[in-house]
Scaffold this active site. Structure first.
Site, short mmCIF file in Angstrom:
data_model
loop_
_atom_site.label_atom_id
_atom_site.label_comp_id
_atom_site.label_asym_id
_atom_site.label_seq_id
_atom_site.Cartn_x
_atom_site.Cartn_y
_atom_site.Cartn_z
N ALA A 162 -1.28 9.96 2.55
CA ALA A 162 -2.18 11.08 2.15
C ALA A 162 -1.70 11.47 0.72
O ALA A 162 -2.91 11.97 -0.04
CB ALA A 162 -1.89 12.25 3.02
N ASP A 163 -0.47 11.44 0.10
CA ASP A 163 -0.17 11.75 -1.24
C ASP A 163 -1.05 10.86 -2.01
O ASP A 163 -1.53 11.30 -3.03
CB ASP A 163 1.27 11.43 -1.45
CG ASP A 163 2.22 12.93 -0.87
OD1 ASP A 163 1.75 13.94 -1.52
OD2 ASP A 163 2.78 12.54 0.04
N GLY A 164 -0.80 9.58 -1.65
CA GLY A 164 -1.51 8.45 -2.48
C GLY A 164 -2.86 8.69 -2.79
O GLY A 164 -3.46 8.79 -3.87
#
Length: 390
Positions: A162-164
Site C-alpha cells: 500500500a505504501d508503494g
C-alpha cells in the site's frame, strides 16, 4: 537537462510512502532535501537487514537535520520553503499546525508551494487522527480479505504494498499540482491517504457490489475473471505462473497441454465461464507442467506463444537477462559500502532520462551546505547546533 531539474523538494516524511515519492522525484532530477530530526534519524536507516533500506530510499537526496518542534527550526523551514516547490510530509493531521507551520503560513512565505500531506486516512473524517500504516490500508481496502487460500485467513503482503502504491500516486499528484501551477494557478495542498490508491488499484469491486451484491472471495492464485490462472510446480521442483486473460491465449494453452477438447465447451468462450471450471483446467495444466522441467515448460510455452513466467526469488531476478538488458537492477557506488545493487529508476525517458546520482547519505551530511546556501553564517549554524535545532 534533467526532466525535473529546477524543482526543489523538502522531504519531511518518514516510512514509507512519502519518502519513496520524494525518491521518485529525485530520480528525475528534482533537488530533494531530506529533513531529519537532529537526535532521531529517519527510521528507514535502521529498517531491514543491515539498515540497507535507507541506501535506496535516501538516494538522490541531500540530508539535513532540523527540529521542527522548536521555534528556530520552524523559522528555518520557512526560510527553506521560500525557495522550494514542494514539501512532502506525513505527520498526523494537525501536527504542522501545532508547530505553527500550517499551509496558510507556508503559503504566505511562498504562494507557489505545493504541500503534499500523506496520511493513513486523509486530513478529515472520523479516522483522520488515527496512526496510519500501509498494513492498515491493506486490511481496510479489501485487499487482505480477498488474498489467500479459500480456506485460509486473510493474507497481508510481506512488504509495503500500500505504501508503494501510495508513493506512485503521491508523485503523480505532485506533478499534477505542479502542472496546474505552471498553467496559471498557484500552489495547493495534496491530501493523500494511503488507503485510497490501493482501493483504486483493486478495481471495480465497489461498483460490482453496488450493482450485483457480489463480495470478492479468497481464491488463492486463481481468478474469478479467467482460467487457467495459477502457479504450477515443474518436475525439477521449480514453479511457473500461467495467465490466460486473453481468450486466444487460453486456447493456445489448452492445445499445448493436450486438452483441446475443452475449447469446444460453451463455457470456455468467456473468462468468467472458464473461471467456473478452474479446477479441471488447473488439473490439466498442472499435470502437463509437472511432467517437465521449468526450462522445457518455458520453451514450449514460448513456441506456442502462450503466456508463462518463471516464479523468481531475488536471486533469479538478479540473474535474469531481461532484467539485465533493461538495467532494472543497477549498480551504484556507495562511499561507505562500495558497489551496491538496487532497483534503477522505474522508466526510461528518451531525452531526459533519470539516474541514481548517489545512494542514501549520512545523517545531516548536507546541513551546513544547505543552510549556508539559505544565507546563514557559520557562526549562526554553530549556534543552532548548540541549541539542538540542527
Amino acid at each position: 537537462m534533467k526532466a525535473l531539474e529546477g524543482i526543489r523538494v523538502l522531504d519531511l516524511a518518514t516510512l514509507f510512502a512519502g519518502p519513496m515519492a520524494a525518491m521518485m522525484l529525485g530520480d528525475f532530477g528534482a533537488e530533494v532535501i531530506k529533513v531529519e530530526h537532529p537526535a532521531k534519524p529517519d527510521s528507514s536507516r535502521g529498517h531491514g537487514p543491515g539498515g540497507l533500506w535507507w541506501k535506496m530510499l535516501g538516494r538522490n537526496k541531500r540530508t539535513i537535520t532540523l527540529d521542527l518542534s522548536l521555534p528556530e527550526g520552524q523559522d528555518l523551514l520557512l526560510t527553506l520553503a521560500r525557495d522550494a516547490d514542494v514539501i512532502i510530509e506525513n505527520f498526523r493531521p494537525g501536527t504542522l499546525e501545532r508547530w505553527n507551520l500550517s499551509y496558510d503560513r507556508l503559503r504566505e512565505t511562498n504562494p507557489r508551494l505545493v504541500l503534499a500531506r500523506v496520511t493513513g486516512f486523509g486530513q478529515f473524517g472520523p479516522y483522520a487522527r488515527r496512526p496510519g500504516f500501509g498494513t492498515l490500508a491493506e486490511a481496510m481496502s479489501g485487499f487482505a480479505a480477498m488474498t489467500g487460500e479459500p480456506d485460509g485467513p486473510p493474507t497481508l503482503p510481506p512488504f509495503g504494498l500500500a505504501d508503494g502504491i501510495c508513493a506512485l500516486a503521491t508523485a503523480y499528484a505532485v506533478m499534477t499540482a505542479l502542472h496546474a501551477r505552471e498553467s496559471g494557478g498557484s500552489g495547493q495542498v495534496v491530501d493523500m491517504s494511503i488507503i485510497e490508491p490501493i482501493l483504486t488499484v483493486l478495481g471495480a469491486q465497489p461498483t460490482i457490489y453496488d450493482r450485483l451484491g457480489i463480495v470478492p472471495p479468497r481464491t488463492g492464485n486463481r481468478s474469478v475473471n479467467n482460467a487457467p490462472r495459477n502457479t504450477y510446480r515443474c518436475a525439477d521442483g521449480s514453479w511457473v505462473a500461467v495467465s490466460t486473460s486473453a481468450q486466444n491465449i487460453a486456447e493456445r494453452v489448452m492445445r499445448l497441454v493436450g486438452r483441446p477438447e475443452y475449447i469446444a465447451e460453451p463455457w470456455f468462450a468467456t473468462g468468467a465461464g472458464r473461471a467456473e471450471h478452474a479446477a479441471e483446467l488447473d488439473e490439466a495444466v498442472a499435470a502437463w507442467v509437472g511432467a517437465r522441467t521449468r526450462g522445457e515448460v518455458l520453451a514450449a510455452f514460448e513456441e506456442a506463444q502462450a503466456a508463462v513466467a518463471p516464479v523468481y526469488d531475488v536471486r533469479d531476478v538478479l540473474a535474469d537477462p531481461q532484467i539485465a538488458a533493461l538495467d532494472a537492477v543497477t549498480t551504484v557506488e556507495d562511499p561507505e559500502l562500495g558497489p551496491l545493487r538496487m532497483q534503477n529508476v522505474m522508466f526510461r525517458l528518451s531525452d531526459t532520462p533519470g539516474e541514481i546520482r548517489w545512494t542514501g547519505r549520512a545523517h545531516g551530511a548536507d546541513t551546513i551546505g544547505v543552510l549556508t546556501e539559505a544565507g546563514l553564517s557559520p557562526a549562526e549554524i554553530e549556534a543552532l547546533r548548540d541549541k539542538g535545532v540542527v
